[in-house]
Design a protein around this motif. Structure first.
Motif, PDB file in Angstrom:
ATOM      1  N   GLU A 168       0.820  -1.204   0.000  1.00 22.42           N
ATOM      2  CA  GLU A 168       0.000   0.000   0.000  1.00 22.42           C
ATOM      3  C   GLU A 168       0.856   1.258   0.000  1.00 22.42           C
ATOM      4  N   THR A 171       1.834   2.010  -3.558  1.00 26.25           N
ATOM      5  CA  THR A 171       0.734   2.410  -4.428  1.00 26.25           C
ATOM      6  C   THR A 171       0.648   3.936  -4.451  1.00 26.25           C
ATOM      7  N   ILE A 176      -4.805   5.126  -4.243  1.00 24.84           N
ATOM      8  CA  ILE A 176      -5.160   4.388  -3.028  1.00 24.84           C
ATOM      9  C   ILE A 176      -6.675   4.416  -2.824  1.00 24.84           C
ATOM     10  N   ARG A 181      -3.338   5.967   4.009  1.00 21.91           N
ATOM     11  CA  ARG A 181      -2.841   4.599   3.974  1.00 21.91           C
ATOM     12  C   ARG A 181      -2.987   3.930   5.346  1.00 21.91           C
ATOM     13  N   SER A 185       2.124   0.979   6.705  1.00 22.14           N
ATOM     14  CA  SER A 185       2.869   1.865   5.808  1.00 22.14           C
ATOM     15  C   SER A 185       3.587   2.951   6.611  1.00 22.14           C
TER      16      SER A 185
END
Length: 425
Positions: A168, A171, A176, A181, A185
């Protein structure tokens, strides 16, 4: 009789003279025609030469001009093809409101991101320079800042970039599912350590990726330090076609806090950005203790449905020996109400946004997110999020998120309502 003969002689002489004149005129006319035809041929030849000369000059001038493309953005390529650049950016404008409980929080608006990105190539090397004006001025807002080139089967990157860890995290913020997030992360386990400076090598394409990065524990706005880290990530997509993708991944990270290194923390913003936060674990600044983490990834995009999950276990070294173990995990998913399919980026092992049909696209999203210190009783936090995304076109998106936060340390249950207007170009 004599008169008649004389008249006849004059008549014959006159006819002979007329015939001779007519013959001379025909000859002169034929000659003139030949001259005209020769002049016309010469004129055509000269015109052809001039047209060829003009075409050659125009072609030469065109060849020396840079190529400019404006479809989907601005891209300029030099005439010799040795250099190119593209200009892009993103604007994420957020509005927050809180359902308060124990923590003191303040709603309002802010620019979450206001980035300008310059990227391109120069004599076989790629480059990217990205400044986020919402992150501060000068180096405070510097994000990606690197050069890179193909080397063997993969790509070598030198400069500041995201270490290869956490699906994530890697990304794009333009793609997202939720506005922020999860805890696996840099919004949680790797708090404040999103962009690092060093070397990276990534091999990708087909059904797998393999990346490794060696970096210092410094981002552009922080002071020099002797901390050093290593991260690696591998992914495999056993199924990947137009309607179905199944993804599996594994990542590892090791960060060593040496002289001058800032405190390495895992922090949970459990009620959304600008809401209350809770520190779950940390490594003391410059202590030479380490943070080591191992992560597992799984995701699937089947038709209009999408699901993604990550689990991370990290050990935070402590000054008196031993370590504190932190577990972080999330499960998130979405459903495209207007149909479509989230594409898989085989070069990086992450998912992008589905194509937006005429009239726009609607997407329902949800996530449950949890982080816990296994060695300190009650040191944990969680978030449950529900959202709606409306894609007006491939560049413009509106996001609405509801976050229900739960802090086991303080008993706080602050909730957040957030709205984002997002434009990328």
């Amino acid at each position: 009789m004599r008169i008649s003969v004389l008249a006849l002689s004059l008549l014959l002489a006159s006819g002979a003279s007329s015939a001779a004149f007519a013959q001379d005129s025909a000859s002169e006319l034929a000659a003139l025609r030949q001259q005209i035809e020769a002049l016309q041929a010469r004129l055509s030849e000269l015109e052809a030469r001039e047209a060829s000369r003009t075409t050659t000059a125009q072609a030469s001038e065109t060849a020396s001009m840079p190529k400019v493309e404006t479809r989907g953005g601005l891209k300029v390529t030099s005439a010799d093809g040795n250099a190119e650049f593209s200009l892009g950016g993103r604007i994420h404008f957020d509005a927050y409101a809180f359902d308060r409980d124990l923590a003191s929080v303040t709603g309002g608006t802010e620019f979450r991101r206001a980035r300008v990105t310059l990227a391109g190539k120069a004599h076989g090397w790629e480059y990217k320079l990205e400044q986020d004006f919402a992150g501060g001025s000068n180096l405070d807002g510097l994000r990606d800042a690197y050069i890179a080139r193909t080397l063997g089967p993969g790509k070598l990157t030198i400069g500041q970039f995201k270490p290869y860890r956490s699906m994530e995290e890697l990304t794009s913020s333009n793609e997202i599912l939720m506005m922020e997030r999860p805890f696996t992360s840099a919004s949680g386990l790797y708090s404040g350590r999103q962009f690092q400076q060093g070397l990276g090598y990534l091999v990708g394409g087909g059904h797998y990726t393999l990346g490794a990065s060696l970096f210092t524990l410094r981002a552009a706005p922080t002071a020099r330090n002797e901390g050093i880290g290593f991260a690696a990530r591998g992914t495999w997509a056993p199924v990947n076609d137009e309607d179905r993708t199944v993804h599996l991944g594994l990542s590892f990270s090791d960060e060593n806090s040496n002289q001058g290194t800032p405190t390495l923390s895992a922090v949970a913003n459990y009620a959304g950005r600008r809401g209350p936060s809770q520190t779950i674990a940390s490594v003391t600044s410059g202590s030479s203790d380490r943070v080591r983490s191992l992560g597992l990834e799984a995701a699937a995009s089947i038709g209009a449905g999408f699901v993604q999950a990550e689990y991370m276990r990290a050990d935070f070294g402590q000054p008196l020996g031993g370590s504190q173990t932190v577990d972080a995990w999330y499960v998130q998913g979405s459903w495209l109400l207007t149909g479509g399919h989230k594409p898989y980026k085989t070069g990086t092992g992450v998912f992008g946004s589905a194509k937006v049909p005429a009239g726009g696209a609607w997407e329902l999203t949800a996530r449950h997110d949890r982080i816990k210190n296994q060695d300190i009783s009650g040191r944990e936090a969680s978030s449950t999020l529900f959202g709606v995304n409306y894609y007006v076109n491939p560049q413009l998106r509106f996001m609405l998120n509801y976050t229900r936060g739960d802090n086991e340390v303080t008993g706080d249950n602050t909730n957040q309502y957030a709205l984002r207007t997002q434009l990328s170009f």
